[in-house]
Write an enzyme that holds these catalytic residues in place. Structure first.
Site, PDB file in Angstrom:
ATOM      1  N   GLU D  81       0.602  -1.281  -0.398  1.00 57.19           N
ATOM      2  CA  GLU D  81       0.021   0.041   0.029  1.00 57.19           C
ATOM      3  C   GLU D  81       1.180   1.236   0.316  1.00 57.19           C
ATOM      4  O   GLU D  81       1.514   1.627   0.681  1.00 57.19           O
ATOM      5  CB  GLU D  81      -1.014   0.045   1.309  1.00 57.19           C
ATOM      6  CG  GLU D  81      -2.338  -0.843   0.974  1.00 57.19           C
ATOM      7  CD  GLU D  81      -2.633  -0.871  -0.370  1.00 57.19           C
ATOM      8  OE1 GLU D  81      -3.006  -0.141  -0.705  1.00 57.19           O
ATOM      9  OE2 GLU D  81      -3.922  -2.176  -0.436  1.00 57.19           O
ATOM     10  N   ARG D  91     -18.482   0.453   5.080  1.00 55.32           N
ATOM     11  CA  ARG D  91     -19.298  -0.684   3.810  1.00 55.32           C
ATOM     12  C   ARG D  91     -20.173  -1.683   5.331  1.00 55.32           C
ATOM     13  O   ARG D  91     -21.601  -1.585   4.548  1.00 55.32           O
ATOM     14  CB  ARG D  91     -18.666  -1.462   2.895  1.00 55.32           C
ATOM     15  CG  ARG D  91     -20.031  -2.159   1.890  1.00 55.32           C
ATOM     16  CD  ARG D  91     -18.937  -2.232   0.602  1.00 55.32           C
ATOM     17  NE  ARG D  91     -18.472  -3.837   0.747  1.00 55.32           N
ATOM     18  CZ  ARG D  91     -18.406  -5.067   0.603  1.00 55.32           C
ATOM     19  NH1 ARG D  91     -19.785  -5.443   0.775  1.00 55.32           N
ATOM     20  NH2 ARG D  91     -18.025  -5.892   0.706  1.00 55.32           N
ATOM     21  N   CYS D 144      -8.407  -1.637   7.772  1.00 50.48           N
ATOM     22  CA  CYS D 144      -7.135  -1.185   7.288  1.00 50.48           C
ATOM     23  C   CYS D 144      -6.229   0.001   7.277  1.00 50.48           C
ATOM     24  O   CYS D 144      -5.546   0.451   7.181  1.00 50.48           O
ATOM     25  CB  CYS D 144      -7.113  -2.680   6.337  1.00 50.48           C
ATOM     26  SG  CYS D 144      -7.169  -4.108   6.618  1.00 50.48           S
ATOM     27  N   HIS D 168      -1.572  -5.396   1.741  1.00 48.22           N
ATOM     28  CA  HIS D 168      -2.755  -6.222   1.485  1.00 48.22           C
ATOM     29  C   HIS D 168      -2.080  -7.562   0.994  1.00 48.22           C
ATOM     30  O   HIS D 168      -1.218  -7.655   0.058  1.00 48.22           O
ATOM     31  CB  HIS D 168      -4.011  -5.636   0.933  1.00 48.22           C
ATOM     32  CG  HIS D 168      -4.282  -4.745   1.722  1.00 48.22           C
ATOM     33  ND1 HIS D 168      -5.148  -3.167   1.633  1.00 48.22           N
ATOM     34  CD2 HIS D 168      -5.787  -4.974   2.697  1.00 48.22           C
ATOM     35  CE1 HIS D 168      -6.038  -2.616   2.599  1.00 48.22           C
ATOM     36  NE2 HIS D 168      -6.621  -4.173   2.982  1.00 48.22           N
TER      37      HIS D 168
END
Lengths: 216, 216, 216, 216
Positions: D81, D91, D144, D168
């Site tokens: 990342e 979400r 995350c 990830h």
């Protein structure tokens, strides 16, 4: 009365068209529902020069709403970009042969800027209108993100700009033919989406807030 | 003069619409360019009954070209189906609650039938018209393949049927909203694609042959 | 005691390795759990010659279980192929430069053959063992499907062949590097999957039946 | 001698395992090649508390290299990342039922932080080792990214932290079974990837620079 700037990009990466300019050019000489003038322009797919031309257009037309549009080949939905990052990392050279890699866009700029468009309200309005849309958390690291960052960096220093941001759109159907399996969206749908985005920018006060993030 | 039957399906799998019927119904009462009548019908998303109604329609209208259309949620292109296989394997129950698993459609039927549409010529024509299309080598194992197999099995025994086959189409944009990231195609594009498929069926003699297979 | 033939393919499409042969060669000289000998071979990625060599190996080793394995670049799971179709449509030339398009594999062959492997039982066993697997309804239209069809066509005429079929496997991780975003599976997992497929072929009588089809 | 902290997450979103903790726990009590101690921990999948526990671990163990790892279901490659953004948009609720939407992580924090890991050097090393890897420009807007932002915000204020960032990783094969079509990576490959990431952090001075961006 607002003054709206809507930009698209020139074709790049061996394409002969760019859906962003094809859609944006349909607004040439148009007014919004409340009579606000809409200025349109095709920007070059070139690092730096795209931003320079954008800033020059904003100043010439004294715009207070700026909506830049770009092609996101492979995406299926209208993407309301949430954030521009201070980083160029060009997978391919731009139309002038420039290929910056891991280079900040602004040497002393902040790491990122958030869009000041009502992105959730636009997503909501598009879905209500039957157009697939979502909030995207990356505009990539190519000329689109570069322009988006340049726009927000400029807007942060210019109080007359009320709303500014970036929208990524899918390929046109005729482009998708050269990309087997790639999603596309018709020009009519794209134009309708931009029209609704503009109206939402004009009508919406505070943005809406409903979940539209990603887990990763 | 040909007599053309064009069918779509009723909604299934919790959808409230089916793009196949939305597109097909636009042809109600229309003639092809050469004046051939086009008969349309919405078939139930049910094993067996879909085929029974199809056969009944073919016989009632004395059709010699039969084009069945179905929804392929998740696909981005118009799919000209190449082959129907003699196998039901339903991932979900149909609209009547039937869920056949690993069951031949016709107990003594041959393993598969190839489409007798000029599938490559249709793909070529669609691409020339700016519509993404491809040859697909599986119509799945649900009601679409079941109907396709049933159609070809019937056509193999009935000389008056000149051309028969199956076309899968993407979600409509308004459907794709409920399927994040899923591709879609506008109703205008879908109707245009079916129109061109019909015209190609009427005009094309031998099919074209260019590579449009898959490696796996 | 069964006699098992396990084949992989030579690299193709600019790859320098083929996961199917990398996995299959691990079984060289091995016996199954019940002591059945396993014969292995790397087949050329060539229309016709692949099948000829396969038939010759089956006859030389007097095999009654034949399991052919091939690479399915882009797939994420072990694919138990359900059906071989009588059609070549090569998107790219094979390793000998042959590129058949829309040509039946066997001029008077039936349209398709179903696998005689216990494909659902193998899928079940693999999932129980923590390996992603599914039934696939198309093996493509390239050399893999060609070989699979040739195998089943031969097996249909030779009573000593008890079980025959085709398994597609993902890229190896080292291959996926050249295909950004493509799924892969480690060699250990691939070998374990083939081992379990062989054991299931030996132990399973009737196949299992649970839903594992596709809607389209 | 460096002191390394490696963290994974608890399972979330109806999973019973999390590949990040499965991989990270293999380093318990291990030393790097140059003898640096590696501390490991499983963090809760909870906004705020994950960061609080992370900071507490960094301080307790006096770590100067911090590598947080999380699950990215649906990705096929190891994702280094690049950037953490100051935004929560959940979400789904986290493991404690919290679901922040469009809320800054730090009320007065900067918009984003860039990773201080040598992300390109790690991508290069992993590819050299046969492991698919890439630079990702979004870590999402869930726990995350929240932890990643919290880590970088803390690190920016603490000079003893030399390198910090987020990786990830894909599903484990056994998880992917419940997500048809989803890519996975074996535990061996994941552990090998983390091992190489740690070694690259220790050995690499300046990061490498080669193109690994995205167009959109």
């Amino acid at each position: 009365m607002a003054r709206i700037l809507l930009t698209g990009f020139a074709p790049f990466n061996n394409e002969t068209t760019n859906p962003s300019w094809q859609a944006v050019r349909q607004f040439e000489g148009k007014l919004s529902n409340n009579g606000s003038p809409i200025f349109v322009a095709e920007l070059p797919c070139e690092f730096h020069r795209a931003t320079e031309e954008l800033v020059s257009l904003i100043e010439r037309h004294q715009c207070d709403i700026v909506l830049c549009v770009g092609q996101a080949g492979g995406r299926a939905e209208i993407s309301l970009e949430r954030v521009a990052i201070n980083m160029d990392d060009a997978r391919i050279p731009d139309n002038r042969g420039q290929q910056p890699i891991d280079r900040p866009i602004e040497a002393h700029g902040q790491a990122a800027y958030f869009s000041t468009l009502p992105i959730k309200a636009i997503v909501h309005c598009l879905r209500q209108s039957g157009i697939p849309a979502h909030v995207s958390n990356t505009a990539g690291t190519y000329v689109c993100n570069h322009l988006f960052y340049g726009l927000m960096h400029y807007a942060a220093r210019n109080e007359q700009i009320w709303r500014a941001g970036f929208i990524h759109i899918p390929y046109l159907p005729e482009q998708a033919i050269a990309h087997p399996g790639a999603p596309s969206m018709s020009l009519d749908t794209l134009v309708s989406a931009l029209d609704k985005a503009i109206e939402t920018c004009l009508e919406q006060g505070q943005d809406l807030h409903f979940a539209d993030g990603t887990l990763s």
